[in-house]
Scaffold this motif. Structure first.
Motif, PDB file in Angstrom:
ATOM      1  N   PRO A   7      56.842 -77.127  11.032  1.00  0.00           N
ATOM      2  CA  PRO A   7      57.392 -75.776  11.203  1.00  0.00           C
ATOM      3  C   PRO A   7      57.054 -74.902   9.992  1.00  0.00           C
ATOM      4  O   PRO A   7      56.928 -75.389   8.880  1.00  0.00           O
ATOM      5  N   PHE A   8      56.915 -73.617  10.273  1.00  0.00           N
ATOM      6  CA  PHE A   8      56.554 -72.673   9.213  1.00  0.00           C
ATOM      7  C   PHE A   8      57.393 -71.419   9.394  1.00  0.00           C
ATOM      8  O   PHE A   8      57.450 -70.848  10.479  1.00  0.00           O
ATOM      9  N   SER A   9      58.072 -71.014   8.336  1.00  0.00           N
ATOM     10  CA  SER A   9      58.830 -69.763   8.380  1.00  0.00           C
ATOM     11  C   SER A   9      58.789 -69.134   7.003  1.00  0.00           C
ATOM     12  O   SER A   9      58.496 -69.799   6.010  1.00  0.00           O
ATOM     13  N   THR A  10      59.087 -67.863   6.973  1.00  0.00           N
ATOM     14  CA  THR A  10      59.108 -67.143   5.708  1.00  0.00           C
ATOM     15  C   THR A  10      60.297 -66.185   5.703  1.00  0.00           C
ATOM     16  O   THR A  10      60.580 -65.557   6.721  1.00  0.00           O
ATOM     17  N   PRO A  11      61.006 -66.097   4.582  1.00  0.00           N
ATOM     18  CA  PRO A  11      62.131 -65.165   4.518  1.00  0.00           C
ATOM     19  C   PRO A  11      61.671 -63.711   4.412  1.00  0.00           C
ATOM     20  O   PRO A  11      62.414 -62.805   4.717  1.00  0.00           O
ATOM     21  N   ASP A  12      60.401 -63.497   3.990  1.00  0.00           N
ATOM     22  CA  ASP A  12      59.905 -62.132   3.808  1.00  0.00           C
ATOM     23  C   ASP A  12      58.441 -62.075   4.226  1.00  0.00           C
ATOM     24  O   ASP A  12      57.551 -62.484   3.486  1.00  0.00           O
ATOM     25  N   ILE A  13      58.191 -61.561   5.435  1.00  0.00           N
ATOM     26  CA  ILE A  13      56.822 -61.517   5.956  1.00  0.00           C
ATOM     27  C   ILE A  13      55.944 -60.581   5.136  1.00  0.00           C
ATOM     28  O   ILE A  13      54.748 -60.792   4.989  1.00  0.00           O
ATOM     29  N   SER A  14      56.539 -59.556   4.536  1.00  0.00           N
ATOM     30  CA  SER A  14      55.780 -58.625   3.711  1.00  0.00           C
ATOM     31  C   SER A  14      55.239 -59.336   2.466  1.00  0.00           C
ATOM     32  O   SER A  14      54.078 -59.152   2.088  1.00  0.00           O
ATOM     33  N   ALA A  15      56.061 -60.144   1.836  1.00  0.00           N
ATOM     34  CA  ALA A  15      55.615 -60.906   0.661  1.00  0.00           C
ATOM     35  C   ALA A  15      54.518 -61.890   1.052  1.00  0.00           C
ATOM     36  O   ALA A  15      53.549 -62.083   0.312  1.00  0.00           O
ATOM     37  N   LEU A  16      54.657 -62.510   2.225  1.00  0.00           N
ATOM     38  CA  LEU A  16      53.629 -63.432   2.703  1.00  0.00           C
ATOM     39  C   LEU A  16      52.314 -62.682   2.922  1.00  0.00           C
ATOM     40  O   LEU A  16      51.248 -63.156   2.523  1.00  0.00           O
ATOM     41  N   ALA A  17      52.380 -61.509   3.529  1.00  0.00           N
ATOM     42  CA  ALA A  17      51.170 -60.723   3.778  1.00  0.00           C
ATOM     43  C   ALA A  17      50.481 -60.341   2.470  1.00  0.00           C
ATOM     44  O   ALA A  17      49.253 -60.410   2.360  1.00  0.00           O
ATOM     45  N   ARG A  18      51.276 -59.941   1.465  1.00  0.00           N
ATOM     46  CA  ARG A  18      50.690 -59.599   0.155  1.00  0.00           C
ATOM     47  C   ARG A  18      50.016 -60.818  -0.474  1.00  0.00           C
ATOM     48  O   ARG A  18      48.902 -60.720  -1.006  1.00  0.00           O
ATOM     49  N   ALA A  19      50.685 -61.971  -0.411  1.00  0.00           N
ATOM     50  CA  ALA A  19      50.118 -63.201  -0.983  1.00  0.00           C
ATOM     51  C   ALA A  19      48.824 -63.572  -0.268  1.00  0.00           C
ATOM     52  O   ALA A  19      47.832 -63.942  -0.910  1.00  0.00           O
ATOM     53  N   LEU A  20      48.814 -63.474   1.065  1.00  0.00           N
ATOM     54  CA  LEU A  20      47.595 -63.785   1.816  1.00  0.00           C
ATOM     55  C   LEU A  20      46.480 -62.802   1.483  1.00  0.00           C
ATOM     56  O   LEU A  20      45.312 -63.192   1.369  1.00  0.00           O
ATOM     57  N   GLY A  21      46.842 -61.543   1.322  1.00  0.00           N
ATOM     58  CA  GLY A  21      45.841 -60.537   0.958  1.00  0.00           C
ATOM     59  C   GLY A  21      45.170 -60.866  -0.367  1.00  0.00           C
ATOM     60  O   GLY A  21      43.945 -60.783  -0.492  1.00  0.00           O
ATOM     61  N   ARG A  42      50.854 -71.708   0.176  1.00  0.00           N
ATOM     62  CA  ARG A  42      51.102 -71.064  -1.112  1.00  0.00           C
ATOM     63  C   ARG A  42      51.852 -69.751  -0.940  1.00  0.00           C
ATOM     64  O   ARG A  42      52.666 -69.370  -1.776  1.00  0.00           O
ATOM     65  N   GLY A  43      51.627 -69.072   0.178  1.00  0.00           N
ATOM     66  CA  GLY A  43      52.289 -67.802   0.442  1.00  0.00           C
ATOM     67  C   GLY A  43      53.796 -67.913   0.581  1.00  0.00           C
ATOM     68  O   GLY A  43      54.510 -66.938   0.399  1.00  0.00           O
ATOM     69  N   VAL A  44      54.309 -69.100   0.927  1.00  0.00           N
ATOM     70  CA  VAL A  44      55.763 -69.286   1.057  1.00  0.00           C
ATOM     71  C   VAL A  44      56.326 -70.184  -0.040  1.00  0.00           C
ATOM     72  O   VAL A  44      57.455 -70.654   0.056  1.00  0.00           O
ATOM     73  N   GLY A  45      55.525 -70.448  -1.099  1.00  0.00           N
ATOM     74  CA  GLY A  45      56.065 -71.104  -2.271  1.00  0.00           C
ATOM     75  C   GLY A  45      55.681 -72.555  -2.501  1.00  0.00           C
ATOM     76  O   GLY A  45      56.133 -73.161  -3.468  1.00  0.00           O
ATOM     77  N   TYR A  46      54.868 -73.136  -1.642  1.00  0.00           N
ATOM     78  CA  TYR A  46      54.432 -74.517  -1.866  1.00  0.00           C
ATOM     79  C   TYR A  46      53.147 -74.504  -2.675  1.00  0.00           C
ATOM     80  O   TYR A  46      52.443 -73.486  -2.741  1.00  0.00           O
ATOM     81  N   ARG A  47      52.811 -75.640  -3.292  1.00  0.00           N
ATOM     82  CA  ARG A  47      51.584 -75.703  -4.084  1.00  0.00           C
ATOM     83  C   ARG A  47      50.346 -75.640  -3.188  1.00  0.00           C
ATOM     84  O   ARG A  47      49.348 -75.028  -3.533  1.00  0.00           O
ATOM     85  N   ASN A  48      50.404 -76.321  -2.038  1.00  0.00           N
ATOM     86  CA  ASN A  48      49.312 -76.345  -1.075  1.00  0.00           C
ATOM     87  C   ASN A  48      49.846 -76.908   0.245  1.00  0.00           C
ATOM     88  O   ASN A  48      51.043 -77.203   0.354  1.00  0.00           O
ATOM     89  N   PHE A  49      48.978 -77.079   1.231  1.00  0.00           N
ATOM     90  CA  PHE A  49      49.414 -77.556   2.531  1.00  0.00           C
ATOM     91  C   PHE A  49      49.957 -78.985   2.448  1.00  0.00           C
ATOM     92  O   PHE A  49      50.917 -79.338   3.132  1.00  0.00           O
ATOM     93  N   GLN A  50      49.342 -79.815   1.623  1.00  0.00           N
ATOM     94  CA  GLN A  50      49.817 -81.201   1.465  1.00  0.00           C
ATOM     95  C   GLN A  50      51.270 -81.218   0.989  1.00  0.00           C
ATOM     96  O   GLN A  50      52.077 -82.008   1.447  1.00  0.00           O
TER      97      GLN A  50
END
Length: 194
Positions: A7-21, A42-50
């Motif tokens: 599962p994947f969720s984010t408390p702030d989609i705007s912050a995720l979009a900025r990080a992805l950008g 990384r956009g939601v605070g983890y080091r990587n997908f692993q």
């Protein structure tokens, strides 16, 4: 082979979009599948997908009441931004405690020790000064390996307690525990009750 559903969720989609950008700008060419997974994690605070996958796999093994929201509610604290909990670390540290909530052995990893110290800190009386002898008596039921000096010293070094230069007076420092510490404190309270 079956696919793990993560599962994947984010408390702030705007912050995720900025990080992805920022990630996409730094990426030469078109990113591949694994690169996109790492960017999202990384956009939601983890080091990587692993890291995201390992944390997700560890969550079902945690006590059911263990969640950031439950920990906040139990401690009646003001909300803090959601951060990914290191579920594996919390689970590993809960194993260092007896069912009564006493620290049964000194953790080897520094990150585990700090989390365990937060759990001990939470059970210390707030806004009270103690002599060394009184602090030893308070710590006695909180650990099972009979080394109160080790715990006192590490609480002071971690910034969770103050001590006068001569070591005669100790006092807990009132601080807000980090999310993982809140979750561990709640898990230990739940285990002690149940």
């Amino acid at each position: 082979m079956t696919k793990d559903l993560i599962p994947f969720s984010t408390p702030d989609i705007s912050a995720l979009a900025r990080a992805l950008g920022r990630e996409l700008e730094a990426c030469p060419g078109t990113p591949g599948h694994v690169q996109v997974l790492n960017m999202l994690a990384r956009g939601v605070g983890y080091r990587n997908f692993q890291h995201l996958r390992a944390s997700t796999r560890a969550r079902p093994r945690l006590p059911p009441a263990l969640s950031l929201q439950a920990a906040r509610a139990a401690l009646s604290e003001a909300p803090v931004p959601d951060a990914p909990l290191e579920a594996r670390r919390i689970l590993a540290v809960t194993r260092q405690f007896t069912e009564e909530g006493a620290l049964q052995r000194w953790p080897k990893k520094a990150s585990h020790r700090l989390l365990a110290l937060w759990a001990v800190w939470a059970r210390l009386p707030a806004r009270r000064r103690f002599t060394e002898r009184e602090m030893t008596a308070v710590l006695a039921p909180l650990h099972a390996f009979h080394d109160p000096a080790l715990i006192r010293r590490n609480l002071v070094e971690a910034g969770l307690m103050t001590r006068t230069r001569d070591g005669s007076v100790y006092q807990r420092i009132e601080r807000r525990p980090p999310p993982e510490a809140l979750a561990l404190i709640q898990a230990l309270k739940t285990a002690a009750r149940g």
